[in-house]
Design a protein around this motif. Structure first.
Motif, short mmCIF file in Angstrom:
data_model
loop_
_atom_site.label_atom_id
_atom_site.label_comp_id
_atom_site.label_asym_id
_atom_site.label_seq_id
_atom_site.Cartn_x
_atom_site.Cartn_y
_atom_site.Cartn_z
N VAL A 1 0.83 -1.21 0.00
CA VAL A 1 0.00 0.00 0.00
C VAL A 1 0.86 1.26 0.00
O VAL A 1 0.34 2.36 0.10
N ASN A 2 2.21 1.08 -0.03
CA ASN A 2 3.07 2.27 -0.07
C ASN A 2 4.11 2.09 -1.17
O ASN A 2 4.41 0.97 -1.58
N THR A 3 4.68 3.23 -1.58
CA THR A 3 5.58 3.14 -2.74
C THR A 3 6.90 2.49 -2.35
O THR A 3 7.60 1.94 -3.18
N LEU A 4 7.29 2.59 -1.06
CA LEU A 4 8.60 2.12 -0.60
C LEU A 4 9.72 2.82 -1.35
O LEU A 4 10.80 2.27 -1.53
N GLN A 5 9.46 4.02 -1.84
CA GLN A 5 10.51 4.76 -2.55
C GLN A 5 11.20 5.71 -1.59
O GLN A 5 10.68 6.05 -0.54
N MET A 6 12.35 6.19 -2.01
CA MET A 6 13.20 6.98 -1.13
C MET A 6 12.46 8.18 -0.55
O MET A 6 12.49 8.43 0.65
N GLY A 7 11.76 8.88 -1.43
CA GLY A 7 11.07 10.07 -0.95
C GLY A 7 10.09 9.73 0.15
O GLY A 7 10.01 10.41 1.17
N TRP A 8 9.39 8.61 -0.04
CA TRP A 8 8.41 8.16 0.96
C TRP A 8 9.09 7.86 2.27
O TRP A 8 8.62 8.23 3.34
N CYS A 9 10.25 7.20 2.22
CA CYS A 9 10.99 6.92 3.46
C CYS A 9 11.36 8.23 4.14
O CYS A 9 11.18 8.40 5.34
N LEU A 10 11.87 9.17 3.33
CA LEU A 10 12.38 10.42 3.91
C LEU A 10 11.27 11.19 4.62
O LEU A 10 11.50 11.85 5.62
N ASP A 11 10.04 11.08 4.10
CA ASP A 11 8.95 11.82 4.73
C ASP A 11 8.92 11.54 6.22
O ASP A 11 8.81 12.46 7.03
N CYS A 12 9.03 10.25 6.59
CA CYS A 12 9.04 9.91 8.02
C CYS A 12 10.39 10.26 8.65
O CYS A 12 10.45 10.77 9.75
N HIS A 13 11.47 9.95 7.93
CA HIS A 13 12.79 10.17 8.53
C HIS A 13 13.00 11.64 8.89
O HIS A 13 13.78 11.95 9.78
N LYS A 14 12.29 12.52 8.19
CA LYS A 14 12.48 13.94 8.50
C LYS A 14 11.77 14.28 9.82
O LYS A 14 12.37 14.85 10.71
N ASP A 15 10.50 13.94 9.91
CA ASP A 15 9.76 14.35 11.10
C ASP A 15 8.75 13.29 11.50
O ASP A 15 7.57 13.39 11.17
N HIS A 16 9.24 12.25 12.14
CA HIS A 16 8.33 11.26 12.70
C HIS A 16 8.17 11.57 14.18
O HIS A 16 9.18 11.75 14.87
N PRO A 17 6.93 11.66 14.68
CA PRO A 17 6.75 12.04 16.10
C PRO A 17 7.56 11.16 17.04
O PRO A 17 8.06 11.64 18.06
#
Lengths: 973, 240, 454
Positions: B199-215
């Motif tokens: 259900v997710n792209t598993l692409q780098m940008g998608w990973c970074l979204d969380c890596h930047k600001d995951h609560p």
């Protein structure tokens, strides 16, 4: 330990399949994932398991730990519990990993060259043995050195069959053993405690490379370390050439071939006079003509007197001759006399905890077996390539006469005849086994992975043989207990009665478990002296006319047994930098006389035959000596073994590696051999520094000179902090760094092989190497600065220096390489487009470029490390301090919210852990208490090419020179 | 006018000549490879062998892998845009909805390595049998398949639904221990999926979204959260 | 701003009528001679062989070329710099000389500009050809992507990307503006579709005074706009080397030295192209010794600057007392690459001196041959800089030796074929001499209609 688990290992291909399919093309087709049916204990997919076992690459018998990932051994490292190698592992040992995955391995038993089944092949063996017994023919066993239970089972079964067991090592210390018998009446060889010797004299023993084991590296390293024992040993060699070991020497007395024994005796005389020696040897020394012997050898008398003075003054050690030493036995005797006179016996030269040679035969015994070949019904060949390693065609002819040869071989060998029955026994990593190569050190070998092929251990075969011949049924008295079914059981029984019994352990199960975990059981035996009982001096050979030939073992292929391992050839030989081939060391004068150019070949001719080989014009060899490297140029021993080189043993007229007269002539330009070392010296550039021994502690080391080289830097820049255009990068938690002590480095190349094994580095082969595409991340630079009596050869293992101001980072247009928070110079392979600008801009030439996608032949790919990506064409690669290991360590400690402690870092990297003389220290500079921080503060520490202000994360501790000559820091600049 | 026309012809001729001449050398060993391996046409078959003469990809000692001008994608890729994510044909039509949903079995009962290893781990057949030994499988073909696999001793050849490229280092251990919920990446298996679907792209940008600001970063690291976030953006965190 | 000052210095046959000029210049566009066909044939062969080499390299990797380690750059970058250098003369001649109002440019500048554009197009091939993974070369351009990655603007290679593409764009526009009146002439000389084609290119040019006024303003503006680029582009290319710290590259001397070298080789190339062109198309009236002599003088000037730079390099290396720097410069003279160095010196510093003699620089054959020699020399200059410095990096233990192999030679042939392909097509579809500007040099004829058009 139930090995039933290991049977299931191969059921996890899917998960670790990533390793084989590893690529950086960002397209991964749907893969299968195959779970276990039944999970073996100890195995977690994705987490490595380490099994303690033994190394069988050479007779030294070190302990290793094998790293198992998803059922495959992907790395070998030294066992830190093991007293012989203390956690280090030499180049041969790591290379032996490839034996298991060799593409040339036999898939199953073979009869007369045809694939066969175990029942069939084994039945044939049994009938052959029966036939031999009925026809009154002998049964003989000819093999490599084996000890412990592995040897016991053979002795027992072959003994019961009334056969003879002959175990022989082509590079065994036969001369020294005879000499020891003659001088001290002890059947064995002394052990040399180098760590306590302030003066080390070698008469040709290659003791830091192929003569003896890692314990020598360890001792040598300690003796060279001023912080360890307060002194820095001086290393003298008396030799007509310079071997991989003796290039480390401070003083080289180039004695004419065959006169080393004379020099040793003369030295003994001088020492005796110096320290008023009046021991048992004094009577022998009375009528030694010192001047005569020195003159015959052609060495400087002043040096001899200086040396004698040193030996008399403080603790010393005299090493015997090596393979390339003429009249080796006499030299060995002379060195023992010298040690006796210098009072080293019982101090640095001891007995009691030395090589266990009880079961090892002399070459004479082998000859006897071969001579009697016609009467042999069944000859068991245990992984010994007798044809390749012995001169002439004696062995070949003899084997032809044998009625039936049963060869325990995993790979082809020149000794296999058409009619041989081949029983693949599996490799060290697949079987049970053990050794007691050194008295009292019982090393255990356990199966660390499931066998890749249809194999059976030689022990199991022996037992089965005994069974089917009705032996060991308890009828004859020596066989009180019936033989067990499996060799594992036999091994445990043997250990119970031979090791457990002697130990002070009480509970067998506990003992056994700990033995398996620690890789064996090691008794510390008290070492003792020996009484001198030599009656007469040995015959001392004088200078002889003509050019003398001497063979020396290759640092990895050894006597040729590792020749089918691509790594063995791909690693540049440290002194010459040669890869893939056989070469002859000839003097510069000879090379000039013959008008040789770089890619010429030379033809060597002796009474026995002639071969064409490459050549190395060595500044350290005499004009009347030619040395040739062994272990290459097989015929029918596997694809890599046959590929290059020639077998110099074919030049020998008798089984002594030195002494034959040889003529050297120029051959055509057809050599495949190529050196990976650009220049013989450092061209007067300030790259590799030395420190005078007398300056130690005075702060005159290069440590203070960091900024003071060309071009001179304006002090005001430093004062006003304008030296750097960019600010220091931030390193919040870690600044990973490495310190390399060049004073301890012996140029053994273990670090290079470890690097290959860990990082899936591509093997490119001779042709690509000739075109300069060598992929090794670690270059072992060799700068031959000196000449004559002071060779002053300097090593410098050069890998990526992880600069804080890295020239490579700024120029990468796509940011594939950058400086990260841990101080690593990161390299993101799949981002690299391959402009190669970074590599141009790297002053250390530490980067390697994939000009092709170097693939692996079948089976080698199973050895790849799944934590490290394999690089494809057009991608730059380099050392990143094994970031995968750092990442793993950080993850483990993060579980407990901790920072990785120094203890877990110092030997984390494969190169550091492999290093025998312990010269590589890894660690975290942010921790002021860490070992590496201390080493960085050492007065000898200097960054390579400091004047470029790259601020490397690697510092070298300069080599300490005892020379009085003013060579300066850069070697004369 | 002839000139312009001829010029145009020259152009076409050039392209043709370049390509044909460029590809010509391969004919001979295209046949070899066809006889040796699959007869399926691959561009590398018509590429002339390397300068060494023989085909380097078949070298017994030092093989070289050619770059496939036309990458064979096997039709589908295990990461990338979700709408292209196929519902993969699995050997057993296992239902997450049933097990994790109705039966409330915790994810980590089957994917038991998630806390200890980089792999979450696909359950060994034995684990299934822990329960299915006692569950009757009469008239339930999927269960019969399972028992068949178990008795045969062969592993179940599951198709990988979530598969990252080989240059990525991803550790389940770190994410699970960091308190990231399984559902954040794998979607709501328990409620919405029978056979797992990406259900997710598993692409780098998608990973970074969380890596930047995951609560969770602030939760776990408090004061040093900023540093940790910086670390999480370091390429070497995820790239081998 | 049509030129008002006297045309006495303009060595053009003033007997010519405007109509005569137009037909002379356009003549080649309507014929197809044997030499042309032969040339095109050679070009196609070269492209075919080069194409084969490129496919080899694409499939098996750069290893099929002769590269070694640490000699990571070689013939490709050499040739890249060579073509960028060639690309200089055109804009220089047309823009700078236009601003200086020098007459002699008129005959040659059209072809020179075309040469510039094609040279830059050729040069642009090489960054792509020389990267290890050319299928990823597009990562060098900044564009928004799902990876959320950006480029490294600290890297001189990035500057290159911008410098070269800017230079290419501006030169092309400038070239096109210069062509407008001549397109109009073509339009009027042709019929049917072709005529419409030229018509659209001529964007409704009628040659009215108003149009001329705007035209000259625009032309002047772009000339001024292009001039700084002439200096910038090769300075930035030189930074690829000067910004690196490799010994032998790391020098502030490089930008001026490279620009001078570029103009030197560029002018030489113009001569090489123009001599046969004017001979084959019988254009002695428009392009003749008078132009070539000016170009030759240009070469003498820049060649002198170049020689000075060479000497200065050695002085700096010696004066710096830097063992690495001095090591590499000594190596160039006597080391493995001595032959490269001496070819460079002979071709660039010694042979051109013959042009100091008027006889030599007014002899077509002498001009033609020496100009070729100069370009050979300039190619070897770049090779000398790149190959030798990399072969002997800082650490002697890593020294090596590099020679291009047949694949790289094939790609070199490809680049020349590619360049001449465009140039040959150009002379057949566009007037290679600026009709309108040549006419400016002629005495204005009696007043009549549609001067520029007829």
């Amino acid at each position: 330990m139930a090995d039933m688990n290991r049977r299931d290992f191969l059921k996890v291909l899917g998960i670790s399949g990533t390793a084989s399919a590893c690529t950086i093309d960002p397209v991964t087709p749907i893969e299968k994932v195959l779970p276990y049916v039944v999970t073996p204990d100890q195995i977690i997919p994705g987490v490595a398991t380490w099994f303690a076992t033994q190394c069988t690459a050479c007779p030294v018998g070190c302990g290793v730990v094998a790293k198992n990932r998803e059922g495959r051994i992907i790395m070998l490292e030294g066992n830190r519990e093991h007293p012989t190698n203390n956690g280090s592992l030499c180049a041969k040992g790591i290379t032996d990993l490839q034996a298991t995955y060799s593409p040339d391995r036999f898939t199953g038993p073979m009869v007369a060259g045809q694939d066969s089944t175990w029942d069939d092949a084994f039945g044939k063996v049994v009938s052959a043995v029966k036939a031999a017994q009925s026809s009154g023919k002998k049964i003989a066993w000819l093999g490599r050195e084996r000890t412990g239970a592995t040897a016991a089972i053979t002795d027992q079964v072959i003994g019961a069959l009334g056969g003879s067991v002959t175990r022989w090592e082509p590079l065994g210390k036969e001369a020294l053993r005879k000499a020891t018998k003659a001088v001290f009446g002890i059947d064995g060889v002394p052990s040399y405690a180098l760590s306590q010797a302030e003066t080390i004299i070698s008469f040709g023993a290659d003791f830091l490379s192929t003569w003896g084991g890692p314990d020598h590296h360890h001792g040598y390293g300690q003796s060279r370390d001023p912080d360890h024992c307060g002194f820095v040993s001086q290393f003298w060699v008396v030799e007509p050439r310079l071997s991989n070991t003796s290039v480390n020497a401070d003083i080289h007395l180039s004695a004419a071939p065959g006169t080393e024994a004379g020099v040793a005796l003369a030295l003994a005389k001088l020492v005796a006079d110096e320290r008023k020696y009046s021991g048992p040897a004094s009577s022998l020394l009375t009528d030694i003509d010192v001047d005569g012997l020195i003159a015959a050898a052609g060495v400087s008398k002043d040096r001899m007197i200086e040396l004698a003075g040193r030996m008399a003054a403080n603790m010393s050690i005299a090493m015997p001759g090596g393979t390339a030493t003429v009249n080796e036995e006499a030299v060995a005797v002379a060195t023992l006399i010298l040690n006796e006179v210098a009072g080293n016996i019982g101090e640095t030269v001891t007995f009691g905890q030395d090589a266990n040679l009880a079961g090892v035969s002399y070459y004479a015994d082998v000859e006897a077996v071969l001579a009697d070949a016609a009467n042999i019904g069944v000859l068991f060949l245990d992984e010994l390539d007798i044809v390749y390693t012995t001169p002439g065609s004696t062995a070949k002819d003899a084997l032809a006469l044998v009625a039936q040869i049963v060869a325990f071989q995993n790979e082809p060998s020149e000794s296999l005849t058409e009619s041989s029955i081949v029983l693949p026994t599996g490799t060290t990593l697949e079987n049970w086994g053990d050794n007691e190569s050194i008295m009292g050190r019982h090393t255990l070998q356990q199966p660390a992975m499931k066998g890749l092929k249809n194999t059976r251990g030689s022990g199991d075969i022996m037992l089965a043989l005994a069974k089917s011949l009705g032996l060991g049924a308890g009828d004859d008295d020596e066989e009180a207990t019936p033989l067990p079914d499996t060799f594992q059981a036999f091994l445990m029984d043997w250990w119970k009665s031979n090791v457990f019994a002697k130990s002070d352990a009480t509970d067998w199960d506990v003992f056994w478990r700990s033995a398996v975990q620690t890789g064996g059981h090691f008794f510390s035996r008290d070492v003792h002296s020996a009484t001198f009982q030599l009656a007469s001096l040995p015959e001392v050979g004088g200078t002889t006319d003509g050019v003398t030939l001497g063979l020396f073992p290759h640092h990895i292929t050894y006597d040729g047994r590792h020749a089918n391992r691509p790594w063995a050839h791909e690693m540049p030989e440290p002194v010459t930098g040669f890869v893939w081939g056989t070469w002859a060391e000839i003097s510069l004068a000879t090379a000039e006389k013959l008008g040789l150019e770089e890619d010429d070949k030379v033809t060597l001719t002796t009474a026995a035959g002639s071969i064409d080989v490459g050549f190395f014009p060595s500044p350290g060899i005499r004009d009347d000596m030619v040395a040739v490297v062994m272990g290459n140029g097989h015929e029918g021993a596997g694809r890599y073994a046959d590929l290059t080189g020639a077998n110099p043993v074919r030049l020998l007229t008798s089984m002594s590696y030195a002494g034959d007269k040889v003529t050297v002539t120029k051959a055509g330009k057809t050599t495949h051999i190529s050196t990976q070392l650009g220049n013989i010296d450092q061209d007067n550039r300030p790259i590799n520094y030395i420190v005078k021994a007398k300056d130690i502690g005075t702060g005159k080391g290069p440590g203070g000179l960091v900024h003071l080289h060309h071009p001179p830097i304006d002090e005001r820049l430093i004062e006003n902090n304008l030296l750097d255009m960019y600010p220091e990068p931030e390193h919040p938690t870690y600044r990973f760094a490495m310190a390399i002590d060049l004073n301890k480095c012996t140029g053994c190349a273990a670090c290079q092989v470890a690097c290959y094994a860990e990082n899936n580095i591509g093997v490119v082969g001779p042709e690509q190497n000739r075109r300069g595409r060598h992929m090794g991340w670690m270059r072992l630079s060799r700068y031959w600065e000196g000449s004559g009596e002071e060779p002053d050869v300097r090593w410098q293992p050069t890998m990526c220096q992880q600069c804080s101001h890295a020239p490579c980072e700024g120029v990468c247009p796509v940011l594939a390489t950058y400086h990260n928070l841990d101080g690593l110079n990161a390299m993101i392979y799949n981002r690299c487009v391959g402009t190669r600008y970074c590599a141009n801009n790297c002053p250390y030439s530490a980067r390697r470029f994939n000009y092709h996608t170097y693939d692996w032949p079948e089976a080698f790919h199973m050895m790849l490390n799944p934590d490290v990506m394999t690089r494809t064409m057009g991608v730059m690669e380099k050392c990143t301090f094994c970031v995968q290991r750092i990442r793993e360590a950080k993850s483990d400690y993060r579980d407990h919210g901790q920072v990785v402690p120094d203890a877990a870092l110092t030997k984390l990297l494969p190169c550091a852990s492999a290093c025998g003389s312990d010269c590589i220290t890894f660690g975290n500079l942010k921790d002021p208490e860490s070992e590496v921080s201390k080493k960085f503060e050492n007065e000898r520490a200097y960054p390579m090419l400091a004047e470029l202000n790259t601020k490397p994360g690697v510092r070298y501790l300069a080599r300490i020179s005892h020379s009085e000559a003013e060579t300066g820091h850069g070697g004369g600049h | 006018m002839r000139s312009q026309i001829i010029a145009a012809i020259c152009f076409v001729a050039l392209i043709a000549a370049g390509l044909t001449f460029g590809l010509i050398g391969g004919e001979s060993h295209a046949d070899e490879s066809a006889t040796e391996e699959s007869s399926s046409f691959e561009i590398r078959d018509v590429i002339p062998a390397g300068p060494s003469g023989s085909d380097p990809s078949k070298d017994e000692l030092f093989p070289l892998r050619p770059y496939a001008l036309i990458p064979d994608l096997d039709g589908q890729v295990a990461y990338g845009e979700v709408e292209y994510a196929p519902l993969l044909e699995q050997p057993i039509e296992y239902s997450h909805k049933l097990h994790a949903g109705e039966l409330q079995i915790a994810c980590e009962y089957c994917h038991s390595q998630a806390r200890r290893s980089i792999h979450a781990g696909v359950p060994e057949t034995e684990t299934c049998m822990n329960c299915h030994k006692v569950i009757p499988n009469e008239g339930r073909p999927e269960l019969q398949k399972l028992t068949a696999f178990y008795e045969s001793g062969d592993p179940i050849p599951w198709q990988k639904v979530h598969d990252l490229p080989d240059f990525v280092y991803f550790s389940h251990k770190r994410h699970v221990r960091g308190g990231v919920e399984c559902t954040e990446c794998h979607g709501n298996m328990a409620q919405e999926m029978t056979v797992a679907k990406r259900v997710n792209t598993l692409q780098m940008g998608w990973c970074l979204d969380c890596h930047k600001d995951h609560p969770k970063v602030d939760e776990n690291y408090g004061a040093s959260a900023a540093l940790r976030r910086a670390e999480l953006k370091d390429c070497l965190t995820c790239h081998k | 701003m049509a030129n008002t000052n006297s045309n006495s210095e303009a060595k053009v046959d003033t007997e010519l009528s405007y109509g005569q000029v137009t037909s002379d210049v356009l003549a080649p566009l309507f014929t197809m001679g044997k030499p042309y066909m032969a040339g095109m044939g050679l070009v196609l062969l070269g492209l075919a062989y080069g194409g084969w080499c490129i496919i080899q390299q694409l499939v098996w990797g750069l290893g099929v070329a002769g590269y070694s380690q640490p000699d990571f750059w070689g013939l490709y970058i050499t040739t890249f710099v060579f073509w960028v250098g060639i690309g200089h003369a055109g804009t220089l001649i047309s823009a700078v000389l236009f601003l200086f109002r020098s007459k002699w440019r008129t005959g040659v500048y059209r072809a020179a500009e075309a040469m510039t554009i094609f040279a830059v197009m050729t040069a642009a091939l090489f960054p792509a050809l020389h990267v290890g993974r050319m299928w990823n070369a597009y990562w060098l351009f900044p564009y928004p992507n799902q990876r959320q990655l950006w480029q490294n603007f600290k890297s001189p290679l990035m500057w290159d990307v911008f410098a070269v593409s800017t230079y290419f764009t501006v030169s092309t526009i400038f070239f096109y503006i210069g062509l407008i009146p001549d397109f109009a002439a073509m339009r009027d000389r042709t019929r049917g579709v072709i005529s419409k084609m030229y018509g659209s290119l001529a964007i409704g040019w009628r040659g009215t005074d108003r149009q001329w006024r705007h035209y000259m303003a625009a032309y002047g503006f772009f000339a001024a706009f292009a001039t700084p680029l002439v200096l910038s582009v090769h300075s930035i290319v030189s930074w690829d080397f000067a910004m690196a710290q490799t010994a032998g590259w790391h020098s502030t001397l490089f930008p001026p030295y490279f620009v001078a070298g570029a103009i030197f080789s560029g002018c030489a190339m113009v001569i090489t192209l123009m001599v046969p062109l004017s001979a084959i198309f019988k254009w002695e009236k428009y392009i003749n010794v008078w132009h070539f002599e000016h170009l030759a003088k240009m070469c003498l000037l820049t060649g002198g600057i170049l020689t000075y730079a060479y000497l200065m390099e050695y002085f700096i290396a010696w004066y710096s007392d830097n063992p690495y720097e001095w090591g590499i410069f000594a190596f160039r003279v006597v080391g493995d690459y001595w032959w490269v160095f001496w070819i460079m010196v002979v071709c660039n510093c010694i042979v051109p001196l013959i042009w100091w003699f008027k006889k030599a620089r007014t002899n077509l054959w002498c001009l033609f041959i020496v100009s070729i020699v100069i370009n050979i020399g300039m190619w070897f200059e770049r090779f000398n800089i790149i190959a030798s410095s990399l072969a002997h990096q800082f650490d002697p233990a890593a020294w090596t030796y590099y020679l291009p192999n047949y694949i790289e030679i094939g790609v070199l042939i490809f680049s020349f074929s590619w360049f001449f392909l465009w140039f040959l097509l150009f002379v057949k579809v566009m007037p290679s001499v600026a009709i309108a500007e040549v006419k400016e040099l002629l005495p204005p004829p009696l007043k009549q209609k549609g001067v520029a058009a007829k």
